[in-house]
Design a protein around this motif. Structure first.
Motif, PDB file in Angstrom:
ATOM      1  N   ASP A 230       0.887  -1.166   0.000  1.00  0.00           N
ATOM      2  CA  ASP A 230       0.000   0.000   0.000  1.00  0.00           C
ATOM      3  C   ASP A 230       0.924   1.215   0.000  1.00  0.00           C
ATOM      4  O   ASP A 230       1.520   1.561   1.016  1.00  0.00           O
ATOM      5  CB  ASP A 230      -0.860  -0.042   1.289  1.00  0.00           C
ATOM      6  CG  ASP A 230      -2.168   0.700   1.139  1.00  0.00           C
ATOM      7  OD1 ASP A 230      -2.149   1.754   0.480  1.00  0.00           O
ATOM      8  OD2 ASP A 230      -3.186   0.241   1.679  1.00  0.00           O
TER       9      ASP A 230
ATOM     10  N   PHE B 223       6.964   7.829  -0.827  1.00  0.00           N
ATOM     11  CA  PHE B 223       6.882   6.645  -1.682  1.00  0.00           C
ATOM     12  C   PHE B 223       7.931   6.683  -2.804  1.00  0.00           C
ATOM     13  O   PHE B 223       8.588   5.681  -3.085  1.00  0.00           O
ATOM     14  CB  PHE B 223       5.457   6.550  -2.259  1.00  0.00           C
ATOM     15  CG  PHE B 223       5.308   5.591  -3.385  1.00  0.00           C
ATOM     16  CD1 PHE B 223       5.179   4.234  -3.145  1.00  0.00           C
ATOM     17  CD2 PHE B 223       5.309   6.031  -4.702  1.00  0.00           C
ATOM     18  CE1 PHE B 223       5.049   3.338  -4.185  1.00  0.00           C
ATOM     19  CE2 PHE B 223       5.181   5.140  -5.757  1.00  0.00           C
ATOM     20  CZ  PHE B 223       5.047   3.798  -5.495  1.00  0.00           C
TER      21      PHE B 223
ATOM     22  N   PHE C 150       0.455   4.440  -0.420  1.00  0.00           N
ATOM     23  CA  PHE C 150      -0.032   5.696   0.174  1.00  0.00           C
ATOM     24  C   PHE C 150      -1.099   5.299   1.189  1.00  0.00           C
ATOM     25  O   PHE C 150      -2.293   5.484   0.990  1.00  0.00           O
ATOM     26  CB  PHE C 150      -0.604   6.599  -0.925  1.00  0.00           C
ATOM     27  CG  PHE C 150       0.389   6.866  -2.014  1.00  0.00           C
ATOM     28  CD1 PHE C 150       1.199   7.997  -1.977  1.00  0.00           C
ATOM     29  CD2 PHE C 150       0.567   5.956  -3.062  1.00  0.00           C
ATOM     30  CE1 PHE C 150       2.145   8.228  -2.959  1.00  0.00           C
ATOM     31  CE2 PHE C 150       1.514   6.180  -4.050  1.00  0.00           C
ATOM     32  CZ  PHE C 150       2.307   7.317  -3.999  1.00  0.00           C
TER      33      PHE C 150
ATOM     34  N   PRO D 238       3.007  11.524  -7.632  1.00  0.00           N
ATOM     35  CA  PRO D 238       3.847  10.342  -7.376  1.00  0.00           C
ATOM     36  C   PRO D 238       3.551   9.148  -8.282  1.00  0.00           C
ATOM     37  O   PRO D 238       4.286   8.185  -8.265  1.00  0.00           O
ATOM     38  CB  PRO D 238       3.524   9.977  -5.917  1.00  0.00           C
ATOM     39  CG  PRO D 238       2.694  11.079  -5.375  1.00  0.00           C
ATOM     40  CD  PRO D 238       2.088  11.804  -6.517  1.00  0.00           C
TER      41      PRO D 238
ATOM     42  N   TRP E 180      -6.486   7.755   6.433  1.00  0.00           N
ATOM     43  CA  TRP E 180      -6.964   8.991   5.831  1.00  0.00           C
ATOM     44  C   TRP E 180      -8.466   9.127   6.063  1.00  0.00           C
ATOM     45  O   TRP E 180      -9.224   8.193   5.765  1.00  0.00           O
ATOM     46  CB  TRP E 180      -6.641   8.940   4.336  1.00  0.00           C
ATOM     47  CG  TRP E 180      -7.014  10.152   3.576  1.00  0.00           C
ATOM     48  CD1 TRP E 180      -6.430  11.388   3.636  1.00  0.00           C
ATOM     49  CD2 TRP E 180      -8.050  10.252   2.596  1.00  0.00           C
ATOM     50  NE1 TRP E 180      -7.043  12.245   2.751  1.00  0.00           N
ATOM     51  CE2 TRP E 180      -8.034  11.577   2.097  1.00  0.00           C
ATOM     52  CE3 TRP E 180      -8.981   9.347   2.072  1.00  0.00           C
ATOM     53  CZ2 TRP E 180      -8.912  12.018   1.126  1.00  0.00           C
ATOM     54  CZ3 TRP E 180      -9.862   9.789   1.104  1.00  0.00           C
ATOM     55  CH2 TRP E 180      -9.824  11.111   0.641  1.00  0.00           C
TER      56      TRP E 180
ATOM     57  N   GLY F  67      -2.089   5.942   4.433  1.00  0.00           N
ATOM     58  CA  GLY F  67      -2.922   6.652   5.401  1.00  0.00           C
ATOM     59  C   GLY F  67      -2.606   6.154   6.802  1.00  0.00           C
ATOM     60  O   GLY F  67      -1.492   5.698   7.051  1.00  0.00           O
TER      61      GLY F  67
ATOM     62  N   GLY G 174       7.833   7.583   5.132  1.00  0.00           N
ATOM     63  CA  GLY G 174       8.583   8.369   4.157  1.00  0.00           C
ATOM     64  C   GLY G 174       7.856   8.534   2.849  1.00  0.00           C
ATOM     65  O   GLY G 174       6.714   8.107   2.691  1.00  0.00           O
TER      66      GLY G 174
ATOM     67  N   VAL H 242       3.170   2.147   3.300  1.00  0.00           N
ATOM     68  CA  VAL H 242       4.053   3.317   3.241  1.00  0.00           C
ATOM     69  C   VAL H 242       3.236   4.583   3.502  1.00  0.00           C
ATOM     70  O   VAL H 242       2.162   4.757   2.918  1.00  0.00           O
ATOM     71  CB  VAL H 242       4.709   3.416   1.834  1.00  0.00           C
ATOM     72  CG1 VAL H 242       5.705   4.581   1.787  1.00  0.00           C
ATOM     73  CG2 VAL H 242       5.392   2.103   1.458  1.00  0.00           C
TER      74      VAL H 242
END
Ligand SMILES: C[S@@+](CC[C@H](N)C(=O)[O-])C[C@H]1O[C@@H](n2cnc3c(N)ncnc32)[C@H](O)[C@@H]1O
Length: 400
Positions: A54, A131, A56, A159, A60, A58, A129, A100
């Protein structure tokens, strides 16, 4: 997939992020099918691990402790179900997950969630950090013996530009589900900025000429998908393939984003498209219910009809005559074999759903214009069994 067609409201945790519900239903349904399919043949494929990344993660827009409306909780739940199901079938495959996240506050929640709630038997790791900066670390974590599913769902588009994804796309035994924020790229930018954005996102400036609206969107999306596919490892028998789901804005008649799917296997395309098709009524219901909720909020008055009653008004069926014409143009007076690869080609090329292609074919067989040489007896649906080992042969009959 959960059948929520009869429910009138989407889960409360998704209020304000309704489109994420569609995204998560797709993730839930597809990840499970994929890991069970690969897990069952892992030994034959020389795969020892199933990995989920994953990029991104979160969390979120979910303040709850169980993070129920996030890809973190959803993916972990699915991985757990897959591990148990595979173990029952005597397939002991190692299952790992990497999450991440760049934002420090979100990362702290992610870390503590994984520490406390990772189901036993699943190895889950948080990674803090950017991605993009972590691409090599991510690849090292994947190793070389794993089948990896990458879920890349950033808030914007930067990204997931084609060039930035190159090192990950080059990895064999990988599939991708990427959120493509077309709407974001084109918003509030000058012509010159737009060109820079397009190069960053697509790897080239598309020639959109007189294209507008949906035609322009499809063209730009097509370039993104093609350029991503070019960077995937491809063997003659296993070309890179892509499909997508268009997720509509929760209220306006335009795409909020697209979920772009990449694979090297035709079965991936047919399964992904079947799942997308099953999600269509869910998407309609979510939109109808959202619109109704905002009308009620504005007027302060309840409504006689439930959102379920109103979804039909949103229907925009495909032009089935156009699909029939497409079939007729593709067939000849000689038998043509349609197996899974050929059917996946049609899905990729046309963006129609499997049911549309099947329905149009059924009409042509019913009116005697096309014959399925391998169908025994009359069929009421699924007029082509492309999944059979040798597919099925279709032929024009010559009858007008
Ligand atoms: C749309 S949210 C993710 C939602 C999540 N995938 C889900 O479905 O529940 C995007 C997340 O990515 C994080 N993020 C944004 N840019 C990032 C980057 N360059 N690297 C890693 N994480 C990033 C944000 O902080 C945010 O938590």
């Amino acid at each position: 997939m959960t059948d929520r067609r009869d429910e009138q409201h989407l889960p409360a945790a998704y209020r304000g992020k309704e489109t994420a519900f569609i995204k998560h239903e797709l993730l839930r349904a597809y990840l499970k099918r994929l890991f069970l399919i690969i897990g069952m043949s892992a030994q034959k494929l020389g795969i020892t691990e199933l990995c989920y990344v994953d990029g991104f993660a979160g969390p979120w827009m979910d303040e709850s402790d169980d993070l129920g409306s996030t890809s973190i909780a959803i993916s972990l739940g699915i991985l757990d179900e897959c591990r148990q199901e595979l173990a029952k079938q005597g397939r002991a495959v190692r299952i790992r997950a990497l999450y991440v996240e760049k934002n420090g506050v979100a990362f702290a929640r992610l870390e503590s969630y994984l520490r406390e709630r990772t189901p036993s038997g699943i190895e889950a790791k948080p990674l803090e950090g950017d991605f993009v900066g972590l691409r090599q670390t991510i690849l090292d974590w994947c190793g070389s013996k794993a089948f990896v599913f990458f879920f890349l769902d950033p808030k914007g588009w930067k990204p997931v530009g084609v060039k930035l994804l190159q090192p990950l796309l080059a990895r064999p035994q990988s599939e991708f589900l990427i959120t493509f924020m077309y709407d974001f790229v084109t918003r509030f930018v000058s012509k010159q900025d737009l060109e820079t954005h397009m190069i960053e996102l697509l790897g080239e400036v598309p020639n959109v000429g007189d294209l507008h609206g949906l035609a322009r969107e499809k063209h730009v999306l097509g370039i993104y998908r093609n350029n991503l596919k070019q960077l995937m490892p491809a063997k003659a028998r296993w070309p890179a393939r892509s499909a997508y789901v268009r997720v509509l804005d929760r209220e306006k008649e335009r795409a909020k984003y697209h979920l772009v799917y990449l694979t090297s296997h035709p079965h991936g395309i047919t399964v992904f498209m079947e799942i997308s098709e099953a999600l269509e009524p869910v998407q309609k219901l979510v939109r109808a219910s959202t619109k109704q909720a905002s009308r009620i909020e504005k007027t302060g008055q309840g409504e006689l009809w439930t959102a379920v009653n109103m979804t039909d008004a949103e229907e925009q069926p495909v032009d089935i005559v156009e699909v029939e014409r497409f079939w007729l143009a593709h067939l000849s007076d000689q038998p043509i074999k349609f197996g899974e690869a050929e059917f996946a080609d049609l899905l990729e090329k046309t963006d129609w759903l499997p049911g549309d292609l099947q329905r149009a074919l059924g009409n042509l067989i019913g009116t005697g214009k096309v014959c399925n040489l391998d169908a025994e007896g009359k069929r009421k649906s699924r007029f082509l069994h492309f999944e059979k080992k040798n597919g099925e042969r279709l032929q024009l009959t010559g009858d007008e």
